[in-house]
Design a protein around this motif. Structure first.
Motif, PDB file in Angstrom:
ATOM      1  N   THR A  50     -19.428-105.355 138.365  1.00 20.32           N
ATOM      2  CA  THR A  50     -19.068-105.121 139.769  1.00 20.32           C
ATOM      3  C   THR A  50     -20.111-104.208 140.388  1.00 20.32           C
ATOM      4  O   THR A  50     -20.329-103.094 139.894  1.00 20.32           O
ATOM      5  N   ARG A  51     -20.732-104.676 141.446  1.00 18.88           N
ATOM      6  CA  ARG A  51     -21.701-103.836 142.167  1.00 18.88           C
ATOM      7  C   ARG A  51     -20.925-102.954 143.135  1.00 18.88           C
ATOM      8  O   ARG A  51     -20.381-103.437 144.125  1.00 18.88           O
ATOM      9  N   LEU A  52     -20.887-101.690 142.840  1.00 15.52           N
ATOM     10  CA  LEU A  52     -20.193-100.728 143.698  1.00 15.52           C
ATOM     11  C   LEU A  52     -21.202-100.062 144.609  1.00 15.52           C
ATOM     12  O   LEU A  52     -22.198 -99.496 144.142  1.00 15.52           O
ATOM     13  N   TYR A 112     -19.480-102.381 134.429  1.00 14.85           N
ATOM     14  CA  TYR A 112     -19.132-103.483 133.552  1.00 14.85           C
ATOM     15  C   TYR A 112     -17.821-103.186 132.823  1.00 14.85           C
ATOM     16  O   TYR A 112     -17.669-102.116 132.222  1.00 14.85           O
ATOM     17  N   ILE A 127     -11.401-100.095 140.286  1.00 11.34           N
ATOM     18  CA  ILE A 127     -11.952-101.413 139.980  1.00 11.34           C
ATOM     19  C   ILE A 127     -11.066-102.037 138.904  1.00 11.34           C
ATOM     20  O   ILE A 127     -10.910-101.471 137.815  1.00 11.34           O
ATOM     21  N   GLN A 163     -13.882-109.551 136.939  1.00 10.10           N
ATOM     22  CA  GLN A 163     -13.863-108.369 137.798  1.00 10.10           C
ATOM     23  C   GLN A 163     -14.543-108.733 139.110  1.00 10.10           C
ATOM     24  O   GLN A 163     -15.295-109.701 139.185  1.00 10.10           O
ATOM     25  N   PRO A 164     -14.279-107.955 140.170  1.00 11.63           N
ATOM     26  CA  PRO A 164     -14.883-108.280 141.467  1.00 11.63           C
ATOM     27  C   PRO A 164     -16.401-108.248 141.385  1.00 11.63           C
ATOM     28  O   PRO A 164     -16.975-107.445 140.645  1.00 11.63           O
ATOM     29  N   ILE A 165     -17.052-109.110 142.128  1.00  7.07           N
ATOM     30  CA  ILE A 165     -18.512-109.145 142.117  1.00  7.07           C
ATOM     31  C   ILE A 165     -19.074-107.892 142.781  1.00  7.07           C
ATOM     32  O   ILE A 165     -20.052-107.318 142.327  1.00  7.07           O
ATOM     33  N   SER A 166     -18.418-107.463 143.862  1.00 12.23           N
ATOM     34  CA  SER A 166     -18.912-106.274 144.555  1.00 12.23           C
ATOM     35  C   SER A 166     -17.772-105.559 145.267  1.00 12.23           C
ATOM     36  O   SER A 166     -16.729-106.151 145.541  1.00 12.23           O
ATOM     37  N   MET A 167     -18.006-104.264 145.523  1.00  7.45           N
ATOM     38  CA  MET A 167     -17.048-103.450 146.257  1.00  7.45           C
ATOM     39  C   MET A 167     -17.815-102.420 147.069  1.00  7.45           C
ATOM     40  O   MET A 167     -18.852-101.924 146.599  1.00  7.45           O
ATOM     41  N   CYS A 206      -9.953-105.111 136.321  1.00  2.00           N
ATOM     42  CA  CYS A 206     -10.552-106.125 135.464  1.00  2.00           C
ATOM     43  C   CYS A 206      -9.422-106.899 134.776  1.00  2.00           C
ATOM     44  O   CYS A 206      -8.462-106.297 134.296  1.00  2.00           O
TER      45      CYS A 206
END
Lengths: 118, 109
Positions: free
Chosen positions: B103-105, B87, B20, B6-10, B22
């Motif tokens: 992913t840190r949103l 997560y 998001i 999944q993306p690290i951040s958004m 995954c």
């Protein structure tokens, strides 16, 4: 909504001391877990407990760690001789409640105990 | 256990819909897809779980295509309080959770 509770919220201890972290899982749940999260890192699985015995444990959960469900409501994690690297947030979780046909497997996490080893 | 990507951040803005995605190419037949949310210094919180197609609850929707090799968590009309780590997990429902980095949103005003 039912919730998992943990005490204490913060525990400071000296290296080599024993600590006991306490958790009260949701009352009708059957599966119990401990996880830990070192500051800035991932949440890591430590141990799972079902039917009054450990069902699985990770490599982190060595002989220094033990778990107990002494009275049908509390679930404890004991660290016999703490090390500096045991400093982390420790989360208790429980799951597996409800009636047949509506059994819930989602894990409910407690607020955590921040353990600081000096 | 199937690995997830999944993306690290958004980043997104208040009031927007956030999706998001995954990837879980090696998902097994008896695996479920579960999303958790974690705020700083708090325990992870269950958001939603699904096996196939679409699941919706009061918080989010989960879209799972027929091949189940990916999933998308959709958060409608996000607010600043939705800033958290999300997560994506693929697991048997009665099993331990293996968390990734998530992913840190970050929701901006």
């Amino acid at each position: 909504e039912p919730e998992v509770t943990q005490t204490p919220s913060h525990q400071v201890t000296q290296m080599g001391q024993e600590v006991i972290l306490r958790c009260v899982p949701i009352s009708n749940h059957l599966y119990f877990y401990w996880y830990r999260q070192i500051l800035g890192q991932k949440v890591e699985f430590l141990v799972s407990f079902y039917n009054n015995e450990i069902s699985e444990k990770s490599e982190i959960f060595d002989d220094q760690f033990s778990v107990e469900r002494p009275d049908g409501s509390n679930f404890t994690l004991k660290i016999r001789s703490t090390k500096l690297e045991d400093s982390a947030m420790y989360f208790c979780a429980s799951s597996g409640g409800g009636q047949e046909g509506a059994f819930s497997y989602e894990q409910y996490f407690g607020p955590g105990t921040r353990l600081t080893v000096t | 256990l199937a690995k997830t990507t999944q993306p690290i951040s958004m980043d997104s803005y208040e009031g927007q819909e956030v999706n998001i995605t995954c990837s879980h190419n090696n998902i097994a037949t008896n695996d479920y897809i579960t999303w958790y949310q974690q705020f700083p210094s708090q325990g992870p919180r269950f958001i939603i779980q699904g096996y196939k197609t679409k699941v919706t609850n009061e918080v989010a929707s989960l879209f799972i295509p027929a091949d189940r090799k990916s999933s998308t968590l959709s958060l409608p009309r996000v607010s600043l309080s939705d800033t958290a780590v999300y997560y994506c997990l693929v697991e048997r429902r009665d099993d331990k959770i293996i968390f990734g980095k998530g992913t840190r949103l970050h929701i901006l005003p």
